[in-house]
Design an enzyme around this catalytic site. Structure first.
Site, mmCIF file in Angstrom:
data_model
loop_
_atom_site.group_PDB
_atom_site.id
_atom_site.type_symbol
_atom_site.label_atom_id
_atom_site.label_comp_id
_atom_site.label_asym_id
_atom_site.label_seq_id
_atom_site.Cartn_x
_atom_site.Cartn_y
_atom_site.Cartn_z
ATOM 1 N N LYS A 133 0.848 -1.209 0.000
ATOM 2 C CA LYS A 133 0.000 0.000 0.000
ATOM 3 C C LYS A 133 0.877 1.251 0.000
ATOM 4 O O LYS A 133 2.063 1.184 0.350
ATOM 5 C CB LYS A 133 -0.911 -0.013 1.231
ATOM 6 N N ARG A 190 -11.205 0.075 14.210
ATOM 7 C CA ARG A 190 -11.136 0.827 12.969
ATOM 8 C C ARG A 190 -12.247 0.371 12.036
ATOM 9 O O ARG A 190 -13.254 1.042 11.903
ATOM 10 C CB ARG A 190 -9.739 0.635 12.349
ATOM 11 N N HIS A 218 -6.825 -7.371 12.619
ATOM 12 C CA HIS A 218 -5.587 -6.573 12.661
ATOM 13 C C HIS A 218 -5.277 -6.237 14.118
ATOM 14 O O HIS A 218 -6.169 -5.821 14.858
ATOM 15 C CB HIS A 218 -5.789 -5.295 11.838
ATOM 16 N N ARG A 276 0.470 -10.708 6.824
ATOM 17 C CA ARG A 276 0.506 -9.483 6.017
ATOM 18 C C ARG A 276 1.762 -8.718 6.426
ATOM 19 O O ARG A 276 1.822 -8.078 7.458
ATOM 20 C CB ARG A 276 -0.765 -8.647 6.259
ATOM 21 N N TYR A 330 15.921 31.657 5.164
ATOM 22 C CA TYR A 330 14.744 32.445 5.562
ATOM 23 C C TYR A 330 14.733 32.716 7.057
ATOM 24 O O TYR A 330 15.019 31.822 7.865
ATOM 25 C CB TYR A 330 13.454 31.676 5.218
ATOM 26 N N CYS A 338 14.224 25.160 2.996
ATOM 27 C CA CYS A 338 13.376 25.840 2.004
ATOM 28 C C CYS A 338 12.571 24.804 1.222
ATOM 29 O O CYS A 338 12.665 23.611 1.487
ATOM 30 C CB CYS A 338 14.245 26.639 1.032
ATOM 31 N N MET A 339 11.809 25.235 0.256
ATOM 32 C CA MET A 339 10.978 24.306 -0.520
ATOM 33 C C MET A 339 11.843 23.335 -1.340
ATOM 34 O O MET A 339 11.498 22.155 -1.475
ATOM 35 C CB MET A 339 10.038 25.073 -1.449
ATOM 36 N N ASP A 340 12.976 23.826 -1.838
ATOM 37 C CA ASP A 340 13.790 23.014 -2.759
ATOM 38 C C ASP A 340 15.244 22.850 -2.346
ATOM 39 O O ASP A 340 15.995 22.172 -3.040
ATOM 40 C CB ASP A 340 13.798 23.662 -4.149
HETATM 41 C C1 PLP Z 1 -0.587 -1.753 6.824
HETATM 42 C C2 PLP Z 1 -1.248 -2.988 7.272
HETATM 43 C C3 PLP Z 1 -0.494 -4.148 7.511
HETATM 44 C C4 PLP Z 1 1.009 -4.181 7.499
HETATM 45 O O1 PLP Z 1 1.468 -3.745 8.755
HETATM 46 P P1 PLP Z 1 3.046 -3.680 9.080
HETATM 47 O O2 PLP Z 1 3.090 -3.263 10.502
HETATM 48 O O3 PLP Z 1 3.591 -2.641 8.168
HETATM 49 O O4 PLP Z 1 3.590 -5.012 8.821
HETATM 50 C C5 PLP Z 1 -1.186 -5.314 7.795
HETATM 51 N N1 PLP Z 1 -2.531 -5.324 7.886
HETATM 52 C C6 PLP Z 1 -3.278 -4.211 7.697
HETATM 53 C C7 PLP Z 1 -4.760 -4.318 7.814
HETATM 54 C C8 PLP Z 1 -2.669 -3.009 7.397
HETATM 55 O O5 PLP Z 1 -3.409 -1.915 7.222
#
Ligand code: PLP
Length: 388
Positions: free
Chosen positions: A41, A137, A167, A223, A269, A315-317
């Site tokens: 992601k 969540r 999760h 995951r 700046y 700065c920006m750049d």
């Molecule tokens: C981002 C995410 C992960 C990965 O988590 P890490 O801590 O980066 O391994 C796994 N499951 C869900 C639902 C996530 O949003």
């Protein structure tokens, strides 16, 4: 492979061999029954989603996970055929698009299932039921919600339940009480699920922290996100070091201007910095529009294997550093990574900014070209800066 040029002296290097190393280490730690979702992601946490996804699959990850349907579609457009899961909510009217491209999506609302337009489907849609066991969540929290969703799934011939997932909110902490509570809530829901659903489903519960620390608790898949990129999810896990990780991300630039200033000269700046004595000042062509934010004033970068402080406002750049001597234009500056044996680690940057390492590669913007290396050789350059 594309070798786009870039015409600025600031770039990210992504070591794809490190991604392979980290996946192999994770794979070795997991039981043979457990496979890996490479979490790509947010443009693979800023590393480049297509490049990391391909490398992860080559390294043995079977599947990919993203947050948005748009991110999944991009991977499909790049020709990636591996199974993809979107972990975040999608609009019910977009579900046929996911089905057409064989992208699995989460389900946790009965109304969402009821809003699916059955006549819009050409292919069945794979669903992963999200259980909220304490993250607070998204996800179902009760057996009543679970029953409602299962009956809505049974009533729709265009959807199939592929997996169950949850999760963890605290899998990276020392105190495991809440992690165990979440695992217990999962078991309670699962005991009920088994009584009412007889078809086989897959289960995936663990993020990087849970998979590395409790590999035996993992079911069909993990995951794997932050640690695939070579970073530990917290200082607790870093101290435990359950597997060896190699960071994939480094950030580099070059001095584009070097000058000696007399004492009491102001820099940048707001004139917030004044030289104390005669000082060598170098200018680095990177700024907050690149994600190198103003709060980094005072942080240190590497030149010639030594640390040099950022002086004056960013700065920006561009930003300025105080050098220990004169250096020539084009001298390499390392903002994240190693020079000789000195390292500025992403974790140090995260500590300085009072945040977590996850945020650091994500915040380095599209404006910084990504160069990809395998076994020390450049294999690709991605310069979104000039891509139209
Ligand atoms: C981002 C995410 C992960 C990965 O988590 P890490 O801590 O980066 O391994 C796994 N499951 C869900 C639902 C996530 O949003």
């Amino acid at each position: 492979m594309s070798f786009e040029s870039f015409y600025r002296d600031t770039w990210v290097e992504i070591n794809l061999s490190a991604i392979t190393h980290n996946i192999e280490q994770m794979d070795k730690r997991l039981p043979p029954r457990t496979g890996i979702y490479a979490v790509v992601k947010a443009n693979a946490y800023g590393h480049g989603d297509i490049q990391v996804a391909k490398q992860a699959i080559e390294a043995g990850a079977e599947r990919l996970a993203v947050s948005l349907l748009d991110e999944a579609i991009k991977l499909r457009r790049a020709g990636i055929t591996a199974p993809i899961l979107v972990m975040g909510w999608i609009r019910p009217e977009d579900a046929p698009v996911a089905a057409d491209q064989d992208i699995a999506v989460p389900v946790f609302q009965k109304e969402w299932l009821e809003q699916l337009e059955q006549s819009a489907f050409n292919k069945p849609l794979k669903l992963h039921m999200k259980w909220d066991t304490g993250m607070g969540r998204i996800g179902i929290r009760s057996t009543e919600e679970l029953d409602g969703i299962l009956s809505a799934i049974e009533a729709n011939p265009w959807v199939e339940l592929e997996a169950l997932f949850t999760h963890f909110a605290t899998a990276d902490e020392k105190d495991l009480k809440y992690y165990e509570e979440q695992a217990a809530r999962f078991d309670t829901l699962y005991d009920h699920f088994k009584k009412v659903w007889s078809q086989p489903v897959e289960i995936h519960t663990g993020n990087s922290a849970a998979s590395m620390r409790f590999p035996e608790d993992m079911q069909h898949y993990v995951r794997f996100g932050i640690s695939m990129y070579g970073l530990y999810p917290s200082s607790v896990v870093k101290d435990e070091r359950p597997i060896d990780l190699k960071p994939a991300f480094s950030l580099n630039s070059r001095l584009i201007h070097v000058k000696e200033v007399p004492p009491r000269e102001s820099i940048s700046y707001g004139a917030t910095y004044q030289s104390e004595s005669e000082e060598w000042i170098g200018t680095v062509p990177m700024g907050y529009a690149d994600g190198w934010i103003r709060k980094l004033q005072g942080f240190e970068v590497l030149v010639d294997g030594k640390r040099h402080p950022i002086v004056g406002r960013i700065c920006m750049d561009q930003f300025m550093i105080k050098l220990d001597r004169e250096y020539s234009i084009g001298t390499k500056v390392t903002l994240i990574g190693k020079q000789d044996n000195v390292e500025v680690h992403t974790d140090e940057l995260a500590d300085y900014l009072d945040t977590i390492n996850y945020e650091i590669p994500c915040m380095i913007s599209y404006r910084v070209p990504r160069m990809y290396l395998k076994n020390g050789h450049m294999v690709e350059v991605d310069n979104t800066l000039i891509k139209v």
